[in-house]
Design a protein around this motif. Sequence first.
Motif, PDB file in Angstrom:
ATOM      1  N   HIS A  77      45.822  40.278  49.961  1.00 58.74           N
ATOM      2  CA  HIS A  77      46.266  41.460  49.235  1.00 58.74           C
ATOM      3  C   HIS A  77      45.152  42.477  49.045  1.00 58.74           C
ATOM      4  O   HIS A  77      45.299  43.436  48.288  1.00 58.74           O
ATOM      5  CB  HIS A  77      46.865  41.063  47.878  1.00 58.74           C
ATOM      6  N   GLY A  78      43.995  42.251  49.706  1.00 61.69           N
ATOM      7  CA  GLY A  78      42.924  43.237  49.684  1.00 61.69           C
ATOM      8  C   GLY A  78      41.871  43.000  48.634  1.00 61.69           C
ATOM      9  O   GLY A  78      41.040  43.887  48.381  1.00 61.69           O
TER      10      GLY A  78
ATOM     11  N   GLU B  33      41.094  43.819  41.580  1.00 56.80           N
ATOM     12  CA  GLU B  33      40.588  45.156  41.893  1.00 56.80           C
ATOM     13  C   GLU B  33      41.688  46.204  41.801  1.00 56.80           C
ATOM     14  O   GLU B  33      41.574  47.296  42.337  1.00 56.80           O
ATOM     15  CB  GLU B  33      39.944  45.152  43.285  1.00 56.80           C
ATOM     16  N   GLY B  34      42.756  45.849  41.131  1.00 57.76           N
ATOM     17  CA  GLY B  34      43.866  46.772  40.944  1.00 57.76           C
ATOM     18  C   GLY B  34      44.807  46.851  42.123  1.00 57.76           C
ATOM     19  O   GLY B  34      45.725  47.676  42.121  1.00 57.76           O
ATOM     20  N   GLU B  35      44.636  46.019  43.106  1.00 62.56           N
ATOM     21  CA  GLU B  35      45.488  46.050  44.299  1.00 62.56           C
ATOM     22  C   GLU B  35      46.815  45.338  44.015  1.00 62.56           C
ATOM     23  O   GLU B  35      46.855  44.346  43.288  1.00 62.56           O
ATOM     24  CB  GLU B  35      44.768  45.399  45.495  1.00 62.56           C
ATOM     25  N   PRO B  36      47.902  45.832  44.585  1.00 58.97           N
ATOM     26  CA  PRO B  36      49.195  45.175  44.373  1.00 58.97           C
ATOM     27  C   PRO B  36      49.237  43.803  45.040  1.00 58.97           C
ATOM     28  O   PRO B  36      48.729  43.621  46.136  1.00 58.97           O
ATOM     29  CB  PRO B  36      50.201  46.142  45.004  1.00 58.97           C
TER      30      PRO B  36
ATOM     31  N   LEU C  21      37.604  34.777  43.088  1.00 58.57           N
ATOM     32  CA  LEU C  21      36.789  35.839  42.499  1.00 58.57           C
ATOM     33  C   LEU C  21      35.336  35.423  42.272  1.00 58.57           C
ATOM     34  O   LEU C  21      34.410  36.163  42.602  1.00 58.57           O
ATOM     35  CB  LEU C  21      37.402  36.274  41.168  1.00 58.57           C
ATOM     36  N   LYS C  22      35.109  34.245  41.709  1.00 54.46           N
ATOM     37  CA  LYS C  22      33.758  33.805  41.357  1.00 54.46           C
ATOM     38  C   LYS C  22      33.114  32.913  42.411  1.00 54.46           C
ATOM     39  O   LYS C  22      32.026  32.387  42.191  1.00 54.46           O
ATOM     40  CB  LYS C  22      33.795  33.082  40.010  1.00 54.46           C
ATOM     41  N   GLY C  23      33.768  32.738  43.544  1.00 58.63           N
ATOM     42  CA  GLY C  23      33.158  31.992  44.636  1.00 58.63           C
ATOM     43  C   GLY C  23      33.685  30.579  44.776  1.00 58.63           C
ATOM     44  O   GLY C  23      34.900  30.364  44.806  1.00 58.63           O
TER      45      GLY C  23
END
Length: 264
Positions: free
Chosen positions: A224-225, A179-182, A128-130
Amino acid sequence: MSYRSGPHGVAAVVLGAGLLLSGCAGGSGGEGGSSVPRTVNDKGGGGQGRAVPGPLAEEQTEARVVRPREIPSLGPKTRSQIPEESRQAVVVTGDAPDSNRAMLVLYERDPVEGWRSVSDPWPAHNALKGWTDDHRQGDLRSPIGVFGLTDAGGRLPDPGTRLPYDRGPAFTLSGVGFEGEPLAGSFDHVVAINYNRQPGTTPLDWTRPLGEGKGGGIWIHVDHGGPTQGCVSLPMGRMKELLRWLDPGKVPQVVMGDVSSLGR
């Protein structure tokens, strides 16, 4: 290959136009240092001169040294970390130090010609943060460096890899991503990245040679997107390609980090 049982819980995903050098050896000259052939008169004198070869000149030679190709995006510091015996490299290049999007390219090394790409760039996600060169448990950054790839596994059957493959229900993941992706199916196939882990064990093994604070459980797994907690992720089709391509006899390595860091 079978593994000894590891912990039952899945580790949290805290997860080259060679240079040409040429030199010429000049031919030796004739008498007086001249390289022009000597002339003498025809028999009886007074006639046109005829050319007579001077001393045989040393043939000009050109030495050509070809340097093996390097992986173009990598700087000398990063290249030096790739083991000499390695003939496969998975190069994951992040857009920027704080970006969670990257491109992955497969390379193979010929002992004479050097490295060459054997895939198109594949889109990937990272943490997420690189990126970071000092990964810590829970920092939400992917570790920068060169790490071995020796072990694989997943919830689904082995798609044909030559790496040891540990299959089992412990690779099941649920919940949602940043991002709310499953997240379901993310661990259907994984390759363990040898960052703070014991090579030669299941990806589920919780041994942390550098200590718990340095994190672990860094894998290449199914995308997972969205961004990961520390891993690198690929679409399912690419993940299967990667698993089938990896060859332990070629000592595969993953080279991963943001573009500026890898260019050092």
